[in-house]
Design a protein around this motif. Sequence first.
Motif, PDB file in Angstrom:
ATOM      1  N   GLY A 133       3.958   5.712  -5.580  1.00 17.95           N
ATOM      2  CA  GLY A 133       4.357   5.422  -6.957  1.00 17.95           C
ATOM      3  C   GLY A 133       5.571   4.525  -7.076  1.00 17.95           C
ATOM      4  O   GLY A 133       6.198   4.451  -8.118  1.00 17.95           O
ATOM      5  N   LEU A 134       5.913   3.837  -6.017  1.00 15.53           N
ATOM      6  CA  LEU A 134       7.086   2.981  -6.023  1.00 15.53           C
ATOM      7  C   LEU A 134       6.900   1.762  -6.913  1.00 15.53           C
ATOM      8  O   LEU A 134       7.851   1.275  -7.517  1.00 15.53           O
ATOM      9  CB  LEU A 134       7.417   2.538  -4.594  1.00 15.53           C
ATOM     10  CG  LEU A 134       8.746   1.852  -4.354  1.00 15.53           C
ATOM     11  CD1 LEU A 134       9.898   2.742  -4.781  1.00 15.53           C
ATOM     12  CD2 LEU A 134       8.884   1.489  -2.893  1.00 15.53           C
ATOM     13  N   ALA A 165       0.833  -1.207   0.000  1.00 13.32           N
ATOM     14  CA  ALA A 165       0.000   0.000   0.000  1.00 13.32           C
ATOM     15  C   ALA A 165       0.867   1.257   0.000  1.00 13.32           C
ATOM     16  O   ALA A 165       0.581   2.218  -0.725  1.00 13.32           O
ATOM     17  CB  ALA A 165      -0.939   0.001   1.206  1.00 13.32           C
ATOM     18  N   TYR A 166       1.927   1.242   0.792  1.00 14.66           N
ATOM     19  CA  TYR A 166       2.846   2.392   0.829  1.00 14.66           C
ATOM     20  C   TYR A 166       3.483   2.601  -0.543  1.00 14.66           C
ATOM     21  O   TYR A 166       3.525   3.718  -1.054  1.00 14.66           O
ATOM     22  CB  TYR A 166       3.914   2.181   1.898  1.00 14.66           C
ATOM     23  CG  TYR A 166       4.969   3.253   1.908  1.00 14.66           C
ATOM     24  CD1 TYR A 166       4.705   4.500   2.462  1.00 14.66           C
ATOM     25  CD2 TYR A 166       6.226   3.027   1.357  1.00 14.66           C
ATOM     26  CE1 TYR A 166       5.672   5.501   2.468  1.00 14.66           C
ATOM     27  CE2 TYR A 166       7.197   4.015   1.356  1.00 14.66           C
ATOM     28  CZ  TYR A 166       6.916   5.250   1.900  1.00 14.66           C
ATOM     29  OH  TYR A 166       7.868   6.238   1.896  1.00 14.66           O
ATOM     30  N   THR A 182       9.749   0.217  -9.660  1.00 17.13           N
ATOM     31  CA  THR A 182      10.443  -1.053  -9.467  1.00 17.13           C
ATOM     32  C   THR A 182      10.187  -2.054 -10.589  1.00 17.13           C
ATOM     33  O   THR A 182      10.788  -3.114 -10.601  1.00 17.13           O
ATOM     34  CB  THR A 182      10.025  -1.713  -8.139  1.00 17.13           C
ATOM     35  OG1 THR A 182       8.625  -1.957  -8.147  1.00 17.13           O
ATOM     36  CG2 THR A 182      10.419  -0.854  -6.953  1.00 17.13           C
ATOM     37  N   LYS A 183       9.348  -1.732 -11.538  1.00 23.08           N
ATOM     38  CA  LYS A 183       9.029  -2.678 -12.605  1.00 23.08           C
ATOM     39  C   LYS A 183      10.283  -3.150 -13.344  1.00 23.08           C
ATOM     40  O   LYS A 183      10.383  -4.308 -13.701  1.00 23.08           O
ATOM     41  CB  LYS A 183       8.053  -2.063 -13.606  1.00 23.08           C
ATOM     42  CG  LYS A 183       6.693  -1.797 -13.022  1.00 23.08           C
ATOM     43  CD  LYS A 183       5.797  -2.990 -13.165  1.00 23.08           C
ATOM     44  CE  LYS A 183       4.406  -2.607 -12.745  1.00 23.08           C
ATOM     45  NZ  LYS A 183       3.831  -3.483 -11.775  1.00 23.08           N
ATOM     46  N   ASN A 184      11.234  -2.261 -13.582  1.00 20.64           N
ATOM     47  CA  ASN A 184      12.417  -2.625 -14.354  1.00 20.64           C
ATOM     48  C   ASN A 184      13.678  -2.775 -13.514  1.00 20.64           C
ATOM     49  O   ASN A 184      14.755  -2.992 -14.044  1.00 20.64           O
ATOM     50  CB  ASN A 184      12.657  -1.591 -15.454  1.00 20.64           C
ATOM     51  CG  ASN A 184      11.522  -1.573 -16.441  1.00 20.64           C
ATOM     52  OD1 ASN A 184      11.014  -2.619 -16.831  1.00 20.64           O
ATOM     53  ND2 ASN A 184      11.099  -0.392 -16.836  1.00 20.64           N
ATOM     54  N   MET A 185      13.545  -2.633 -12.202  1.00 16.11           N
ATOM     55  CA  MET A 185      14.701  -2.792 -11.327  1.00 16.11           C
ATOM     56  C   MET A 185      15.053  -4.264 -11.195  1.00 16.11           C
ATOM     57  O   MET A 185      14.194  -5.128 -11.303  1.00 16.11           O
ATOM     58  CB  MET A 185      14.430  -2.219  -9.936  1.00 16.11           C
ATOM     59  CG  MET A 185      14.376  -0.723  -9.894  1.00 16.11           C
ATOM     60  SD  MET A 185      13.992  -0.102  -8.238  1.00 16.11           S
ATOM     61  CE  MET A 185      15.344  -0.715  -7.289  1.00 16.11           C
ATOM     62  N   GLN A 186      16.328  -4.536 -10.931  1.00 19.30           N
ATOM     63  CA  GLN A 186      16.743  -5.899 -10.695  1.00 19.30           C
ATOM     64  C   GLN A 186      17.463  -5.998  -9.374  1.00 19.30           C
ATOM     65  O   GLN A 186      18.243  -5.126  -9.011  1.00 19.30           O
ATOM     66  CB  GLN A 186      17.655  -6.398 -11.800  1.00 19.30           C
ATOM     67  CG  GLN A 186      16.935  -6.556 -13.135  1.00 19.30           C
ATOM     68  CD  GLN A 186      17.806  -7.216 -14.160  1.00 19.30           C
ATOM     69  OE1 GLN A 186      18.944  -7.541 -13.900  1.00 19.30           O
ATOM     70  NE2 GLN A 186      17.265  -7.389 -15.345  1.00 19.30           N
TER      71      GLN A 186
END
Length: 65
Positions: free
Chosen positions: A48-49, A42-43, A53-57
């Motif tokens: 908008g985190l 939820a945080y 993080t969609k493309n972070m590894q």
Amino acid sequence: MNDEKRVSVSFRVTPHFKRLLEAAAKLENRSQTNMLETLVFAYGKNIGLEDATKNMQVQGEKIND
């Protein structure tokens, strides 16, 4: 939640934090793990985190929700 493999996470907290987590989980009829997941997701969504993080590894694996 999808069918991702679960991993262990271990960290130390204060007794006060542990009591609050236990109380919040009990109030919501959740496990402590599920309570933490719910709060962190939820945080992340609120600030908008999730999109960031969609493309972070991390350690060669994509972060997915």
